[in-house]
Design an enzyme around this catalytic site. Structure first.
Site, PDB file in Angstrom:
ATOM      1  N   ASP A  96      -4.493  -8.501  14.125  1.00  0.00           N
ATOM      2  CA  ASP A  96      -4.152  -7.519  15.164  1.00  0.00           C
ATOM      3  C   ASP A  96      -4.752  -6.142  14.942  1.00  0.00           C
ATOM      4  OD1 ASP A  96      -2.719  -6.586  13.012  1.00  0.00           O
ATOM      5  OD2 ASP A  96      -0.792  -7.339  13.725  1.00  0.00           O
TER       6      ASP A  96
ATOM      7  N   GLU B 115      -3.967 -16.391  13.036  1.00  0.00           N
ATOM      8  CA  GLU B 115      -2.712 -15.622  13.051  1.00  0.00           C
ATOM      9  C   GLU B 115      -2.409 -15.135  14.475  1.00  0.00           C
ATOM     10  OE1 GLU B 115      -1.477 -13.051   9.515  1.00  0.00           O
ATOM     11  OE2 GLU B 115      -1.391 -11.587  11.132  1.00  0.00           O
TER      12      GLU B 115
ATOM     13  N   GLU C 217      -1.109  -2.306  17.000  1.00  0.00           N
ATOM     14  CA  GLU C 217      -1.296  -3.729  16.683  1.00  0.00           C
ATOM     15  C   GLU C 217      -0.701  -4.669  17.722  1.00  0.00           C
ATOM     16  OE1 GLU C 217      -0.299  -1.414  14.510  1.00  0.00           O
ATOM     17  OE2 GLU C 217      -1.872  -1.394  12.980  1.00  0.00           O
TER      18      GLU C 217
ATOM     19  N   HIS D 148       1.706   2.618   5.280  1.00  0.00           N
ATOM     20  CA  HIS D 148       0.460   3.116   5.858  1.00  0.00           C
ATOM     21  C   HIS D 148       0.415   3.145   7.382  1.00  0.00           C
ATOM     22  CE1 HIS D 148      -0.191  -1.217   6.353  1.00  0.00           C
ATOM     23  NE2 HIS D 148      -1.061  -0.893   7.297  1.00  0.00           N
TER      24      HIS D 148
ATOM     25  N   ARG E 202       0.262   3.623  11.328  1.00  0.00           N
ATOM     26  CA  ARG E 202       0.013   4.831  12.133  1.00  0.00           C
ATOM     27  C   ARG E 202       1.306   5.433  12.680  1.00  0.00           C
ATOM     28  NH1 ARG E 202      -5.317   3.416  12.449  1.00  0.00           N
ATOM     29  NH2 ARG E 202      -6.766   4.970  13.241  1.00  0.00           N
TER      30      ARG E 202
ATOM     31  N   HIS F 228      -2.561   3.930   0.128  1.00  0.00           N
ATOM     32  CA  HIS F 228      -3.644   3.634   1.085  1.00  0.00           C
ATOM     33  C   HIS F 228      -4.616   4.814   1.104  1.00  0.00           C
ATOM     34  CE1 HIS F 228      -5.544   2.935   5.000  1.00  0.00           C
ATOM     35  NE2 HIS F 228      -4.955   1.748   5.067  1.00  0.00           N
TER      36      HIS F 228
HETATM   37  C1  UD1 Z   1      -5.886  -0.538   9.758  1.00  0.00           C
HETATM   38  C2  UD1 Z   1      -5.339  -1.342  10.936  1.00  0.00           C
HETATM   39  C3  UD1 Z   1      -3.919  -1.802  10.650  1.00  0.00           C
HETATM   40  C4  UD1 Z   1      -3.829  -2.518   9.320  1.00  0.00           C
HETATM   41  C5  UD1 Z   1      -4.464  -1.673   8.226  1.00  0.00           C
HETATM   42  C6  UD1 Z   1      -4.511  -2.439   6.937  1.00  0.00           C
HETATM   43  C7  UD1 Z   1      -6.065  -0.643  13.164  1.00  0.00           C
HETATM   44  C8  UD1 Z   1      -5.857   0.289  14.273  1.00  0.00           C
HETATM   45  N1  UD1 Z   1      -5.285  -0.464  12.107  1.00  0.00           N
HETATM   46  O1  UD1 Z   1      -5.061   0.618   9.656  1.00  0.00           O
HETATM   47  O2  UD1 Z   1      -3.505  -2.687  11.670  1.00  0.00           O
HETATM   48  O3  UD1 Z   1      -2.476  -2.716   9.015  1.00  0.00           O
HETATM   49  O4  UD1 Z   1      -5.794  -1.335   8.594  1.00  0.00           O
HETATM   50  O5  UD1 Z   1      -4.649  -1.594   5.836  1.00  0.00           O
HETATM   51  O6  UD1 Z   1      -6.903  -1.496  13.234  1.00  0.00           O
HETATM   52  N2  UD1 Z   1      -9.950   4.685   4.644  1.00  0.00           N
HETATM   53  C9  UD1 Z   1     -10.838   4.880   3.589  1.00  0.00           C
HETATM   54  N3  UD1 Z   1     -11.320   3.781   2.943  1.00  0.00           N
HETATM   55  C10 UD1 Z   1     -10.958   2.517   3.249  1.00  0.00           C
HETATM   56  C11 UD1 Z   1     -10.039   2.327   4.286  1.00  0.00           C
HETATM   57  C12 UD1 Z   1      -9.542   3.421   4.981  1.00  0.00           C
HETATM   58  O7  UD1 Z   1     -11.200   5.992   3.291  1.00  0.00           O
HETATM   59  O8  UD1 Z   1     -11.423   1.566   2.596  1.00  0.00           O
HETATM   60  C13 UD1 Z   1      -9.418   5.869   5.360  1.00  0.00           C
HETATM   61  C14 UD1 Z   1     -10.443   6.452   6.355  1.00  0.00           C
HETATM   62  O9  UD1 Z   1     -10.331   7.856   6.348  1.00  0.00           O
HETATM   63  C15 UD1 Z   1      -9.960   5.901   7.692  1.00  0.00           C
HETATM   64  C16 UD1 Z   1      -8.459   5.884   7.475  1.00  0.00           C
HETATM   65  O10 UD1 Z   1      -8.284   5.484   6.132  1.00  0.00           O
HETATM   66  O11 UD1 Z   1     -10.356   6.711   8.766  1.00  0.00           O
HETATM   67  C17 UD1 Z   1      -7.663   4.964   8.388  1.00  0.00           C
HETATM   68  O12 UD1 Z   1      -8.255   3.675   8.448  1.00  0.00           O
HETATM   69  P1  UD1 Z   1      -8.027   2.765   9.767  1.00  0.00           P
HETATM   70  O13 UD1 Z   1      -8.708   1.466   9.573  1.00  0.00           O
HETATM   71  O14 UD1 Z   1      -8.362   3.533  10.992  1.00  0.00           O
HETATM   72  O15 UD1 Z   1      -6.457   2.595   9.825  1.00  0.00           O
HETATM   73  P2  UD1 Z   1      -5.469   1.885   8.815  1.00  0.00           P
HETATM   74  O16 UD1 Z   1      -4.236   2.707   8.733  1.00  0.00           O
HETATM   75  O17 UD1 Z   1      -6.190   1.514   7.591  1.00  0.00           O
HETATM   76  N1  UDP Z   2      -2.679  -5.328  -0.811  1.00  0.00           N
HETATM   77  C1  UDP Z   2      -3.628  -5.173  -1.807  1.00  0.00           C
HETATM   78  N2  UDP Z   2      -3.626  -4.014  -2.543  1.00  0.00           N
HETATM   79  C2  UDP Z   2      -2.742  -3.018  -2.333  1.00  0.00           C
HETATM   80  C3  UDP Z   2      -1.797  -3.176  -1.291  1.00  0.00           C
HETATM   81  C4  UDP Z   2      -1.794  -4.336  -0.543  1.00  0.00           C
HETATM   82  O1  UDP Z   2      -4.445  -6.063  -2.040  1.00  0.00           O
HETATM   83  O2  UDP Z   2      -2.795  -2.013  -3.043  1.00  0.00           O
HETATM   84  C5  UDP Z   2      -2.701  -6.572  -0.008  1.00  0.00           C
HETATM   85  C6  UDP Z   2      -1.376  -7.262   0.217  1.00  0.00           C
HETATM   86  O3  UDP Z   2      -1.113  -8.223  -0.793  1.00  0.00           O
HETATM   87  C7  UDP Z   2      -1.558  -7.922   1.572  1.00  0.00           C
HETATM   88  C8  UDP Z   2      -2.509  -6.985   2.283  1.00  0.00           C
HETATM   89  O4  UDP Z   2      -3.131  -6.201   1.274  1.00  0.00           O
HETATM   90  O5  UDP Z   2      -2.206  -9.174   1.439  1.00  0.00           O
HETATM   91  C9  UDP Z   2      -1.760  -6.128   3.247  1.00  0.00           C
HETATM   92  O6  UDP Z   2      -2.577  -5.107   3.664  1.00  0.00           O
HETATM   93  P1  UDP Z   2      -2.024  -3.843   4.417  1.00  0.00           P
HETATM   94  O7  UDP Z   2      -0.621  -3.586   4.024  1.00  0.00           O
HETATM   95  O8  UDP Z   2      -3.023  -2.776   4.217  1.00  0.00           O
HETATM   96  O9  UDP Z   2      -2.143  -4.290   5.940  1.00  0.00           O
HETATM   97  P2  UDP Z   2      -1.185  -5.077   6.953  1.00  0.00           P
HETATM   98  O10 UDP Z   2      -0.843  -6.387   6.355  1.00  0.00           O
HETATM   99  O11 UDP Z   2      -0.005  -4.201   7.195  1.00  0.00           O
HETATM  100  O12 UDP Z   2      -2.010  -5.204   8.187  1.00  0.00           O
END
Ligand code: UD1
Ligand code: UDP
Length: 382
Positions: free
Chosen positions: A99, A121, A135, A209, A211, A242
């Site tokens: 999602d 999923e 999501e 983490h 939004r 995160h």
């Molecule tokens: C995204 C997904 C969310 C999922 C999450 C898993 C969307 C809208 N959101 O949210 O559904 O639960 O991933 O973790 O698709 N960033 C880094 N390095 C990284 C990753 C992220 O620097 O490797 C920082 C960047 O500044 C980025 C911000 O995190 O802009 C947010 O990342 P983003 O993918 O937009 O949203 P998540 O909260 O990670």
């Molecule tokens: N996870 C990880 N390292 C971390 C935190 C989470 O590998 O420091 C794994 C966790 O086991 C799960 C996945 O990341 O499989 C969940 O990711 P996240 O919580 O970022 O996203 P969501 O599931 O909420 O979309």
């Protein structure tokens, strides 16, 4: 049977973890499947960690991530950069997962090229447009576009039927998160973070983490954690933060001066799963962690107002506590109490999310879709 060209498209940490078992199995069957791995790069470092842990190699990486990216940034970058790859490779089917905005945008781009879409999923729902945001809409929109639906549980199958999806297109497979978990947890596991926790302490694993939780909801939860730890010297928290700068700022501001809270960088998935297995309980707003914890027998306080994973609530492992400071601190205290009945009830290992064979069923379903002679997989009864 003709070789089927399957392109997996994903961009974030959780998608990669749950796609990994499928990619491994596709690659183990090269006469039946040609596998192409395409990353949007919505995440960078956190995605690279998973690719490395599961020894996955990308054929394409759109590298779209920007600091503080907006939802429109992600969507437009995928819509601009993915089509040339789809046109060049002409996969028979693309697989998207879950999602995220990558999931939705990659599905839309694939639809524009009239490519068959398999949604892994599929069918999770809160039926609340803004929770989780974005999501819930990402998955509903993806399910409008998809052709094949890999529902993890019978509950998610029901949700799809409720939206008018034809039952012949739905396969109940179990969640590939459980397939992945089987590859990672080890009894003799060691990690530096664990050395910081003295023997006899209660280890709480925290992740947050989403939004919709940025800002006040996170502040409330962090205040609850500090409040409880102040009066309970036996509890310590490990929080892999995160990489979102907004999350990092809030975590630093709340916990920098609390020696009972250990802020660490995002853990690689092997470390994280093993830390879950060693924890006393978990506090999280993550989706994936809600699936993994029941399999490990770890109580979870879900830091959200809604969940699309009601199976874990029914099983008794998950408790939806939201983000109100008093509610969260009360729930933490209840679990930390000596001989807590609530703790005992929640800490039973159950597995409502799969039997570790989800990837097998997904591949079988793909074969059955492209060759009418092949049998459908038998639905997982979860
Ligand atoms: C995204 C997904 C969310 C999922 C999450 C898993 C969307 C809208 N959101 O949210 O559904 O639960 O991933 O973790 O698709 N960033 C880094 N390095 C990284 C990753 C992220 O620097 O490797 C920082 C960047 O500044 C980025 C911000 O995190 O802009 C947010 O990342 P983003 O993918 O937009 O949203 P998540 O909260 O990670
Ligand atoms: N996870 C990880 N390292 C971390 C935190 C989470 O590998 O420091 C794994 C966790 O086991 C799960 C996945 O990341 O499989 C969940 O990711 P996240 O919580 O970022 O996203 P969501 O599931 O909420 O979309």
């Amino acid at each position: 049977m003709k070789q089927i060209k399957v392109m997996t498209i994903f961009g974030t940490r959780p998608e990669a973890i749950k796609m990994a078992p499928i990619i491994h199995l596709l690659q183990e069957n090269p006469t039946e499947f040609k596998t192409i791995v395409t990353l949007t790069g919505q995440h960078r470092e956190m995605l690279a960690q998973v690719m490395q842990a599961f020894k996955l190699k990308a054929d394409y990486d759109l590298k779209i991530m920007q600091q503080n990216q907006t939802l429109s940034d992600i969507t437009t970058a995928v819509l601009q950069k993915l089509p040339p790859i789809l046109v060049k490779e002409k996969p028979d089917i693309v697989l998207v997962h879950g999602d995220t905005t990558t999931t939705f945008a990659a599905s839309l781009a694939s639809f524009y090229q009239q490519i068959t879409i398999g949604h892994v999923e599929a069918g999770l729902r809160t039926w609340n447009k803004y929770s989780p945001f974005p999501e819930e809409m990402n998955r509903q929109l993806t399910d409008v576009l998809a052709d094949l639906y890999f529902a993890p549980t019978s509950k998610s199958r029901q949700n799809l039927l409720q939206q008018g999806i034809n039952q012949t297109k739905i396969f109940v497979t179990g969640n590939t998160a459980i397939d992945a978990l089987k590859l990672t947890v080890a009894k003799d596991y060691q990690h530096a973070a664990l050395k910081q926790i003295k023997p006899g302490q209660h280890l709480i694993l925290l992740t947050m983490h989403r939004r919709e939780n940025l800002g006040q909801p996170m502040k409330n939860v962090f205040a609850a954690v500090n409040q409880v730890l102040q009066t309970d010297s036996k509890a310590e928290v490990i929080y892999p933060v995160h990489l979102n700068p907004k999350v990092r700022q809030l975590a630093q501001a709340a916990f920098a001066n609390n020696p009972q809270v250990h802020l660490v960088a995002p853990l690689n998935v092997v470390d994280f799963h093993n830390l879950c297995a060693r924890s006393y309980f978990i506090m999280t707003d993550s989706g994936g962690v809600q699936e993994e914890a029941p399999a490990l027998g770890k109580p979870v306080l879900v830091l959200r107002d809604t969940t699309e994973r009601p199976e874990g609530i029914t099983a008794g492992t998950l408790r939806l506590v939201g983000t109100n400071q008093q509610t969260v601190s009360g729930a933490m205290r209840e679990l930390l109490q000596r001989n807590s009945k609530t703790y005992q009830q929640m800490a039973t290992a159950v597995n409502p999310y799969g039997d570790g064979q989800a990837a097998q069923r997904i591949l079988q379903a793909i074969k059955a879709y492209f060759d009418q002679q092949m049998p459908r997989p038998i639905d997982w009864q979860g």
